[in-house]
Design a protein around this motif. Structure first.
Motif, mmCIF file in Angstrom:
data_model
loop_
_atom_site.group_PDB
_atom_site.id
_atom_site.type_symbol
_atom_site.label_atom_id
_atom_site.label_comp_id
_atom_site.label_asym_id
_atom_site.label_seq_id
_atom_site.Cartn_x
_atom_site.Cartn_y
_atom_site.Cartn_z
ATOM 1 N N ASP A 56 0.867 -1.181 0.000
ATOM 2 C CA ASP A 56 0.000 0.000 0.000
ATOM 3 C C ASP A 56 0.899 1.224 0.000
ATOM 4 O OD1 ASP A 56 -1.786 2.027 0.310
ATOM 5 O OD2 ASP A 56 -2.658 1.309 2.182
ATOM 6 N N THR A 102 -0.063 4.459 -0.247
ATOM 7 C CA THR A 102 -0.744 5.729 0.017
ATOM 8 C C THR A 102 0.054 6.642 0.950
ATOM 9 O OG1 THR A 102 -2.046 4.607 1.740
ATOM 10 C CG2 THR A 102 -3.065 4.836 -0.424
ATOM 11 N N ASP A 103 0.760 6.059 1.914
ATOM 12 C CA ASP A 103 1.533 6.875 2.854
ATOM 13 C C ASP A 103 2.738 7.542 2.203
ATOM 14 O OD1 ASP A 103 -0.200 6.255 4.903
ATOM 15 O OD2 ASP A 103 1.041 4.640 5.709
ATOM 16 N N LYS A 163 2.675 8.843 -0.958
ATOM 17 C CA LYS A 163 2.240 9.756 -2.018
ATOM 18 C C LYS A 163 2.940 11.099 -1.867
ATOM 19 C CE LYS A 163 -1.963 11.635 -4.136
ATOM 20 N NZ LYS A 163 -3.461 11.612 -4.119
ATOM 21 N N ASP A 204 -5.334 2.533 -9.922
ATOM 22 C CA ASP A 204 -5.468 3.440 -8.779
ATOM 23 C C ASP A 204 -4.190 4.226 -8.506
ATOM 24 O OD1 ASP A 204 -8.038 2.330 -8.369
ATOM 25 O OD2 ASP A 204 -7.148 0.675 -7.230
ATOM 26 N N ASP A 251 -3.241 7.193 -8.950
ATOM 27 C CA ASP A 251 -3.337 8.537 -8.377
ATOM 28 C C ASP A 251 -3.568 8.511 -6.868
ATOM 29 O OD1 ASP A 251 -5.845 7.457 -8.825
ATOM 30 O OD2 ASP A 251 -6.773 9.338 -9.412
ATOM 31 N N GLU A 252 -3.805 7.320 -6.307
ATOM 32 C CA GLU A 252 -3.889 7.189 -4.858
ATOM 33 C C GLU A 252 -2.505 7.043 -4.230
ATOM 34 O OE1 GLU A 252 -6.484 4.088 -3.605
ATOM 35 O OE2 GLU A 252 -8.167 4.741 -4.859
ATOM 36 N N TYR A 253 -1.528 6.674 -5.061
ATOM 37 C CA TYR A 253 -0.180 6.389 -4.560
ATOM 38 C C TYR A 253 0.861 7.414 -4.990
ATOM 39 C CZ TYR A 253 -2.769 2.033 -4.280
ATOM 40 O OH TYR A 253 -3.749 1.103 -4.047
ATOM 41 N N GLU A 268 1.648 11.553 -6.304
ATOM 42 C CA GLU A 268 1.173 12.928 -6.340
ATOM 43 C C GLU A 268 1.219 13.453 -7.775
ATOM 44 O OE1 GLU A 268 -0.791 15.387 -5.404
ATOM 45 O OE2 GLU A 268 -0.007 15.011 -3.380
ATOM 46 N N THR A 269 0.470 14.502 -8.030
ATOM 47 C CA THR A 269 0.484 15.156 -9.335
ATOM 48 C C THR A 269 1.911 15.582 -9.690
ATOM 49 O OG1 THR A 269 -1.764 15.994 -9.002
ATOM 50 C CG2 THR A 269 -0.421 17.089 -10.678
ATOM 51 N N VAL A 291 -5.245 8.764 -15.698
ATOM 52 C CA VAL A 291 -4.529 8.532 -14.438
ATOM 53 C C VAL A 291 -3.035 8.785 -14.622
ATOM 54 C CG1 VAL A 291 -3.955 6.846 -12.649
ATOM 55 C CG2 VAL A 291 -6.254 6.891 -13.625
ATOM 56 N N LYS A 303 -2.327 12.435 -14.836
ATOM 57 C CA LYS A 303 -2.525 13.120 -13.562
ATOM 58 C C LYS A 303 -1.270 13.066 -12.698
ATOM 59 C CE LYS A 303 -5.684 13.372 -9.617
ATOM 60 N NZ LYS A 303 -6.913 12.805 -9.000
#
Length: 212
Positions: free
Chosen positions: A23, A25-26, A28, A99, A101-103, A105-106, A138, A141
């Protein structure tokens, strides 16, 4: 492609947090902190057993690479290579490529690789193709301005579809190869599938496109 289950695969992943995440997400917007040195970040979506991305990481120490793979048994093969090589510019991420863009950044990613993706030939499965506009949105982004997408496949139908999809999305097609191995392209790093299909004499299609 169905891979054999590898005993202890999850334990191997859990015991190697310095190289692989289940995961992201942390992390990003903070991926550079996972690497030894800050360099442009390139990602491969659907890395399979990792021959390509490991080869790229070895050949290009000035670039940081992230292998993205959904199948546990596939990414374990990459992790085994990484545990042997200990490449400071390679990280692994066990997640769904839809997914991203959940992991990330722009503007965090400098380049995207798609190699021998599942062609999903049936029309009703079009949205699953990694060059469908939903995936392109995605990629764009999380990509830096004018980032590039590099795509290779042995599937003519998928290649033709991808040419149209990228063009309709507004990307600039910079280079196109209809038979990569019969060209003067230098520095090609092959995937496992590429070796297999090229030995059978099948043409390998490749393109480079840029987000505008």
């Amino acid at each position: 492609m169905r891979l054999r289950n590898k005993p202890g695969a999850l334990d191997t992943i859990k015991n190697s947090p310095q190289y692989i995440l289940m995961d992201g997400t942390d992390w990003k917007g903070k991926w550079q902190q996972r690497f030894e040195k800050p360099h442009p970040i390139h990602i491969e979506v659907g890395s399979g057993k990792g021959q390509f991305i490991v080869g790229m990481a070895k050949a290009n120490p000035e670039i940081n690479y992230i292998a993205i793979e959904l199948q546990t048994n596939a990414i374990i093969s990459i992790l085994e290579k990484q545990l042997e090589e200990e490449l400071p510019n390679l990280q692994l991420l066990l997640v769904n490529g839809a997914d991203l863009d959940e992991y990330f950044e722009t503007g965090e990613i400098a380049q995207v690789y798609l190699n021998f993706s599942d062609p999903w030939p049936k029309t009703r499965h079009e949205k699953r193709r990694l060059t469908h506009k939903n995936f392109l949105q995605v990629y764009e982004k999380i990509a830096q301005p004018e980032a590039e997408l590099h795509f290779k496949t042995d599937n003519q139908g998928l290649f033709e579809y991808s040419l149209g999809s990228l063009s309709q999305y507004g990307m600039t097609l910079q280079k196109v190869w209809l038979n990569l191995h019969d060209s003067q392209f230098e520095g090609n790093v092959m995937t496992e599938y590429e070796e297999k299909f090229s030995k059978k004499g099948q043409p390998i299609y490749r393109l480079e496109a840029k987000f505008n």
